[in-house]
Design a protein around this motif. Structure first.
Motif, short mmCIF file in Angstrom:
data_model
loop_
_atom_site.label_atom_id
_atom_site.label_comp_id
_atom_site.label_asym_id
_atom_site.label_seq_id
_atom_site.Cartn_x
_atom_site.Cartn_y
_atom_site.Cartn_z
N GLY A 71 -18.84 -22.82 6.30
CA GLY A 71 -18.26 -21.97 7.33
C GLY A 71 -18.51 -22.42 8.75
O GLY A 71 -18.30 -21.65 9.70
N ALA A 88 -14.49 -17.09 10.52
CA ALA A 88 -14.87 -16.16 9.46
C ALA A 88 -16.39 -15.97 9.41
O ALA A 88 -16.88 -14.84 9.33
N ARG A 89 -17.11 -17.06 9.48
CA ARG A 89 -18.58 -16.97 9.46
C ARG A 89 -19.08 -16.22 10.70
O ARG A 89 -20.00 -15.40 10.60
N MET A 103 -11.78 -8.67 14.41
CA MET A 103 -11.11 -8.93 13.15
C MET A 103 -9.59 -8.91 13.31
O MET A 103 -8.87 -9.70 12.68
N LEU A 114 -8.03 -12.18 13.86
CA LEU A 114 -8.24 -13.26 12.87
C LEU A 114 -7.20 -13.18 11.75
O LEU A 114 -7.53 -13.07 10.58
N LEU A 124 -6.94 -16.69 9.04
CA LEU A 124 -8.07 -17.27 8.33
C LEU A 124 -7.59 -17.88 7.02
O LEU A 124 -6.63 -17.43 6.41
N GLU A 128 -11.63 -20.48 2.43
CA GLU A 128 -12.85 -20.48 3.23
C GLU A 128 -13.52 -19.11 3.18
O GLU A 128 -14.74 -19.00 3.03
N VAL A 129 -12.70 -18.06 3.32
CA VAL A 129 -13.23 -16.70 3.28
C VAL A 129 -13.83 -16.41 1.91
O VAL A 129 -14.92 -15.83 1.80
N PHE A 160 -16.78 -6.56 6.02
CA PHE A 160 -15.79 -7.60 6.27
C PHE A 160 -14.47 -7.27 5.55
O PHE A 160 -13.38 -7.34 6.15
N ALA A 210 -10.89 -6.20 7.31
CA ALA A 210 -9.70 -7.02 7.03
C ALA A 210 -8.60 -6.17 6.43
O ALA A 210 -7.42 -6.33 6.74
#
Length: 257
Positions: free
Chosen positions: A138, A155-156, A178, A181, A184, A188-189, A205, A209
């Motif tokens: 991340g 994300a991190r 958020m 974002l 993303l 990765e998430v 998180f 989202a």
């Protein structure tokens, strides 16, 4: 100073970018003995900024150059994270951000060196030591004029913000972050959520989202993510979100089941 020693210092200065710190321990490993380093300082090639740390005389070095040196010369995990990383990535431009206070994250048990903490960088910093995320995922590199700096990816960085909720970070502000974002990468998430050991961070998180209605959330396999059991009260006196078994700010609970 002899020609050979002048040639050696020239080789050092030409091989290293401007704007960074030169760590004494690293220089020693590279063949520059403590005695030779002392001569370089006496000859005004290098200038001490604290025990074990030097810069080239006349160079302008900020905290980013210092962190670059810790990462590259001392294998440090300490990096700009949280809102600082989001700002450096251009992801928090619509929120108020103070460049006078930065957020740093690193592995548990790793302290900032004394010279870094004592030197006047013109900023204040919060340094969090945690193992809630592995140190090798991340992260991303940002380019500076003469060097690169490793920082948390978007994300991190948001997960790091959530890690310090509610004591050091407002949850509603995390939601505002958020919202920005929307691009993303699901892979990765997914990787971060699977590796994250904080149930609080994972639930928040996913909740944020979901509330932001991001399309990438549909590609996250929740069956691979351990969300723990039982209720979590994040905000005292807030509103309960049954889907994620968390209590959050009342304004975030609006329009939620």
């Amino acid at each position: 100073m002899g020609t050979e020693k002048v040639s050696k210092i020239n080789q050092l200065l030409q091989s290293q970018p401007k704007g960074i710190v030169l760590l004494a321990s690293w220089l020693t490993k590279k063949g520059y003995s403590p005695d030779l380093q002392k001569r370089y300082r006496k000859s005004n090639w290098l200038q001490s900024i604290g025990t074990g740390a030097m810069i080239r005389t006349g160079d302008e070095v900020n905290y980013e150059g210092a962190l670059h040196s810790l990462q590259q010369q001392d294998d440090s995990s300490i990096h700009p994270g949280g809102k600082t990383a989001l700002s450096l990535l251009g992801k928090s431009h619509y929120l108020e951000f103070s460049a006078k206070r930065i957020t740093l994250f690193g592995r548990k048990g790793e302290n900032l060196p004394v010279w870094f903490k004592k030197y006047d960088w013109g900023i204040e910093f919060n340094h969090y030591q945690s193992g809630f995320l592995p140190g090798d995922i991340g992260l991303t590199n940002i380019e500076r004029k003469s060097f690169t700096l490793q920082v948390s990816g978007a994300a991190r960085a948001l997960m790091e913000c959530l890690y310090v909720v509610p004591k050091h970070q407002d949850l509603y502000e995390c939601y505002e972050l958020m919202e920005g974002l929307n691009n993303l990468r699901p892979k990765e998430v997914q990787k971060l959520l699977k590796a994250c050991t904080s149930v609080k961070v994972k639930r928040l998180f996913l909740f944020l989202a979901d509330k932001a209605e991001h399309a990438w959330l549909k590609h996250i396999n929740l069956d691979q993510i351990d969300l723990g059991k039982g209720k979590r009260s994040i905000i005292a006196g807030g509103v309960y979100i049954p889907k994620y078994q968390i209590t959050v700010n009342k304004e975030l609970g609006l329009n939620d089941e």
